[in-house]
Motif scaffolding. Structure first.
Motif, mmCIF file in Angstrom:
data_model
loop_
_atom_site.group_PDB
_atom_site.id
_atom_site.type_symbol
_atom_site.label_atom_id
_atom_site.label_comp_id
_atom_site.label_asym_id
_atom_site.label_seq_id
_atom_site.Cartn_x
_atom_site.Cartn_y
_atom_site.Cartn_z
ATOM 1 N N ILE A 181 1.632 -55.910 -60.098
ATOM 2 C CA ILE A 181 2.340 -56.921 -60.893
ATOM 3 C C ILE A 181 2.350 -58.256 -60.163
ATOM 4 O O ILE A 181 2.098 -59.318 -60.754
ATOM 5 C CB ILE A 181 3.766 -56.443 -61.208
ATOM 6 N N LEU A 182 2.625 -58.235 -58.856
ATOM 7 C CA LEU A 182 2.685 -59.480 -58.090
ATOM 8 C C LEU A 182 1.302 -60.103 -57.933
ATOM 9 O O LEU A 182 1.166 -61.338 -57.952
ATOM 10 C CB LEU A 182 3.312 -59.228 -56.730
ATOM 11 N N ASP A 183 0.276 -59.281 -57.791
ATOM 12 C CA ASP A 183 -1.083 -59.819 -57.712
ATOM 13 C C ASP A 183 -1.446 -60.534 -59.016
ATOM 14 O O ASP A 183 -2.012 -61.633 -58.997
ATOM 15 C CB ASP A 183 -2.068 -58.689 -57.423
ATOM 16 N N GLU A 184 -1.116 -59.914 -60.152
ATOM 17 C CA GLU A 184 -1.383 -60.547 -61.446
ATOM 18 C C GLU A 184 -0.568 -61.823 -61.613
ATOM 19 O O GLU A 184 -1.060 -62.833 -62.131
ATOM 20 C CB GLU A 184 -1.070 -59.569 -62.577
ATOM 21 N N ALA A 185 0.699 -61.786 -61.159
ATOM 22 C CA ALA A 185 1.550 -62.972 -61.261
ATOM 23 C C ALA A 185 1.012 -64.102 -60.389
ATOM 24 O O ALA A 185 1.052 -65.277 -60.779
ATOM 25 C CB ALA A 185 2.983 -62.625 -60.866
ATOM 26 N N ALA A 186 0.516 -63.760 -59.198
ATOM 27 C CA ALA A 186 -0.068 -64.779 -58.328
ATOM 28 C C ALA A 186 -1.267 -65.433 -58.999
ATOM 29 O O ALA A 186 -1.404 -66.670 -59.006
ATOM 30 C CB ALA A 186 -0.478 -64.152 -56.995
ATOM 31 N N ASN A 189 -0.313 -67.777 -61.717
ATOM 32 C CA ASN A 189 0.275 -69.021 -61.221
ATOM 33 C C ASN A 189 -0.686 -69.796 -60.312
ATOM 34 O O ASN A 189 -0.256 -70.679 -59.565
ATOM 35 C CB ASN A 189 1.570 -68.712 -60.465
ATOM 36 N N SER A 190 -1.982 -69.427 -60.374
ATOM 37 C CA SER A 190 -3.055 -70.146 -59.675
ATOM 38 C C SER A 190 -3.019 -69.964 -58.159
ATOM 39 O O SER A 190 -3.596 -70.768 -57.434
ATOM 40 C CB SER A 190 -3.029 -71.647 -60.023
ATOM 41 N N PHE A 191 -2.360 -68.907 -57.670
ATOM 42 C CA PHE A 191 -2.447 -68.555 -56.258
ATOM 43 C C PHE A 191 -3.542 -67.510 -56.122
ATOM 44 O O PHE A 191 -3.295 -66.303 -56.227
ATOM 45 C CB PHE A 191 -1.105 -68.017 -55.741
ATOM 46 N N THR A 192 -4.768 -67.959 -55.912
ATOM 47 C CA THR A 192 -5.913 -67.064 -55.986
ATOM 48 C C THR A 192 -6.492 -66.687 -54.624
ATOM 49 O O THR A 192 -7.152 -65.659 -54.504
ATOM 50 C CB THR A 192 -7.018 -67.691 -56.846
ATOM 51 N N PRO A 252 -3.412 -54.031 -54.454
ATOM 52 C CA PRO A 252 -4.695 -54.623 -54.094
ATOM 53 C C PRO A 252 -4.662 -55.481 -52.833
ATOM 54 O O PRO A 252 -5.658 -56.144 -52.529
ATOM 55 C CB PRO A 252 -5.007 -55.486 -55.312
ATOM 56 N N PHE A 253 -3.548 -55.492 -52.089
ATOM 57 C CA PHE A 253 -3.464 -56.354 -50.900
ATOM 58 C C PHE A 253 -4.106 -55.689 -49.683
ATOM 59 O O PHE A 253 -4.935 -56.280 -48.997
ATOM 60 C CB PHE A 253 -2.008 -56.733 -50.630
ATOM 61 N N ASN A 254 -3.673 -54.466 -49.369
ATOM 62 C CA ASN A 254 -4.325 -53.662 -48.315
ATOM 63 C C ASN A 254 -4.276 -54.290 -46.926
ATOM 64 O O ASN A 254 -5.244 -54.209 -46.166
ATOM 65 C CB ASN A 254 -5.779 -53.365 -48.693
#
Length: 316
Positions: A181-186, A189-192, A252-254
């Motif tokens: 969810i946080l990866d999608e939210a990032a 919000n253009s935090f790629t 997906p951060f790992n």
């Protein structure tokens, strides 16, 4: 923790199963007639009759709703073919009158609104909304957490080591769901970039209000599960450090994460090489300090109180 699921079948039956709360033994079940799966925001009203089993009287119960392919039946369906859709609030059937009434547990959370977050009770879940900013850019994150998942977390036994709370969130899937969810939210919000996404997650965790264990729980030392910290939207340094480490070490951060424990404090640590800022070494690797209480701390920033202090590093 959930977003609305996609049903992979074109024709389904809607299945209702009544469980002892929270998600205990199934006591009754039934299914609807087959319907075309609604698409593109459409909806269909169905009726599910609990034709099998016996709804217990005097026990706290709740319904879980699934979609099942129309060519399957409840006695033989593979669990992988069931799409979980929703669940109800807990309820109780009166032993004498048969009346049904809502029956929230004592730990149920009220609606709450503060600067930066809102918690709203909806059927079967808590809806959480967070507002903050990263690199000067405002963002918003919304998600749902099932009430039964929170109840299960509250009932988890205590006495684990700190790293075990990270492992619990990863093994039950909660950390992975939050991370997705946080990866999608990032991204939304253009935090790629990798660094920007990490800073976004750190800012989100730092937005949780700080409260000590003795004030919040009545105990001197009471580490919370990740789900408890999320629903209650508050915690002490241990709780938010466990939350951050569990998320950033999960897909997906790992990232390779640790917990760093200076005297009477707790923080997270992230593996890096040749970065600016403070770090602790463990197993020949450098873990850069991340303060999770209070806003504005970056990777490697160390409060003056802990500069020059020894710390225990907990592998997670």
């Amino acid at each position: 923790m959930t977003s609305y699921p996609e049903i992979p079948h074109d024709r389904v039956q809607i299945v209702g199963i009544t469980y002892e709360y929270p998600r205990g033994e199934g006591v009754a079940y039934g299914s609807s007639d087959a319907i075309d799966t609604p698409r593109d925001g459409d909806s269909t009203r169905v009726t599910v009759s609990m034709t099998e089993g016996d709804v217990s009287r005097g026990e706290r119960l709740h319904h879980l709703i699934f979609a099942m392919p129309e060519d399957q039946d409840l006695e033989n369906v593979d669990g992988d073919d069931l799409t979980f859709l929703y669940e109800s609030d807990p309820f109780r059937v009166n032993s004498d009158t048969g009346e049904i009434s809502r029956d929230p547990p004592s730990h149920a959370q009220d609606d709450a609104t503060q600067d930066g977050f809102e918690r709203k009770s909806v059927e079967g879940a808590y809806r959480l909304q967070f507002d903050g900013q990263t690199q000067g850019q405002p963002w918003r994150v919304g998600l749902y957490i099932w009430k039964s998942a929170y109840s299960q977390s509250v009932n988890e036994p205590r006495g684990r080591g700190y790293s075990e709370y990270v492992a619990l969130a990863q093994s039950n899937g909660n950390a992975g769901t939050i991370a997705e969810i946080l990866d999608e939210a990032a991204e939304a919000n253009s935090f790629t970039g990798k660094r920007a996404k990490v800073e976004f997650v750190i800012d989100w965790v730092q937005s949780f209000p700080y409260v000590t264990d003795d004030v919040d729980t009545g105990y001197d030392d009471y580490p919370k599960t990740v789900t408890e910290t999320m629903v209650e939207v508050r915690g002490d340094c241990e709780d938010t450090s466990i939350l951050l480490a569990a998320i950033l070490q999960t897909e997906p951060f790992n990232y390779d994460m640790v917990l760093i424990q200076p005297p009477e404090h707790m923080a997270a640590g992230i593996y890096g090489k040749d970065q600016p800022g403070y770090y602790w070494e463990a197993d020949g690797r450098e873990y850069y300090y991340i303060e999770t209480t209070g806003e504005g701390w970056g990777i490697g920033d160390l409060p003056e109180t802990y500069q020059g202090e020894n710390a225990v590093v907990h592998q997670v």
